[in-house]
Enzyme design. Structure first.
Site, PDB file in Angstrom:
ATOM      1  CG  ASP A  56      26.927  54.332  98.393  1.00 41.39           C
ATOM      2  OD1 ASP A  56      27.602  55.068  98.811  1.00 41.39           O
ATOM      3  OD2 ASP A  56      27.675  53.695  99.620  1.00 41.39           O
ATOM      4  CE1 TYR A  61      29.302  48.703 101.940  1.00 42.13           C
ATOM      5  CE2 TYR A  61      29.572  49.411  99.963  1.00 42.13           C
ATOM      6  CZ  TYR A  61      29.002  50.043 101.898  1.00 42.13           C
ATOM      7  OH  TYR A  61      28.744  51.111 102.478  1.00 42.13           O
ATOM      8  CD  GLN A 178      26.024  56.891 102.881  1.00 39.28           C
ATOM      9  OE1 GLN A 178      27.540  56.469 102.399  1.00 39.28           O
ATOM     10  NE2 GLN A 178      25.619  56.137 101.066  1.00 39.28           N
TER      11      GLN A 178
END
Length: 185
Positions: A56, A61, A178
């Protein structure tokens, strides 16, 4: 992550995934501290060898660094991993975070993610955060088109609301939701 029965079968009972923020720290953005590319790829390979097949990530990020490292680690065995990425949290040239589900932003983020991941497709692509300024259906229309083009295989929502889920489902089947959850916290 809640996934459809089909995705559960595809993941063959995989109950633990690898969170890509952990390998993006020195890139800035959302991450957990410095880790070299060599160590990050070694960590990804070790996780794979231990049976982890779900990875994921998101562009935020490490400002794309997590996706780049996952792409490098799995380029030669892409079909053996299940990659999740997201759109909707981007950044300006000065690295200021921008939350937007504008269709043009979502389309550009998808293209950038495919390039960084060195892949023709992403297994599960999600809208990362709700955007009160953009009807979720506009973003899902972009993902539905990409799904028809086999650029993404499944569509999901993160950190969503019931209302956005219902609206998104009018456009395309939402196969994954999620939410924040920490098994250690």
């Amino acid at each position: 992550m809640t996934v459809s029965n089909y995705l559960c079968q595809k993941l063959q009972g995989q109950t633990i995934g690898f969170g890509g923020a952990a390998i993006s720290g020195e890139g800035g953005g959302y991450g957990f501290g410095s880790i070299s590319e060599t160590k990050a790829i070694s960590l990804l390979n070790t996780a794979f060898d231990l049976g982890i097949k779900l990875y994921d990530t998101a562009p935020i990020y490490g400002f794309g660094l997590s996706e780049e490292r996952i792409g490098k680690a799995f380029k030669q065995r892409r079909e053996k991993v299940f990659i999740v990425s997201k759109a909707g949290v981007s950044w300006h040239s000065n690295k200021r975070v921008n939350m937007s589900n504008d269709p043009k932003v979502v389309e550009q983020m998808l293209q950038d993610s495919l390039r960084r991941l060195q892949s023709d497709y992403i297994d599960l692509y999600m809208i990362h955060w709700p955007d009160k300024n953009v009807d979720i259906r506009a973003a899902i229309e972009v993902l539905a088109k990409a799904k028809n083009e086999n650029k993404i295989l499944h569509i999901g929502l993160c950190n969503t609301t019931k209302s956005d889920f219902e609206l998104a489902s009018q456009i395309e089947k939402i196969e994954s939701v999620q939410s924040e959850f920490n098994i250690f916290g």
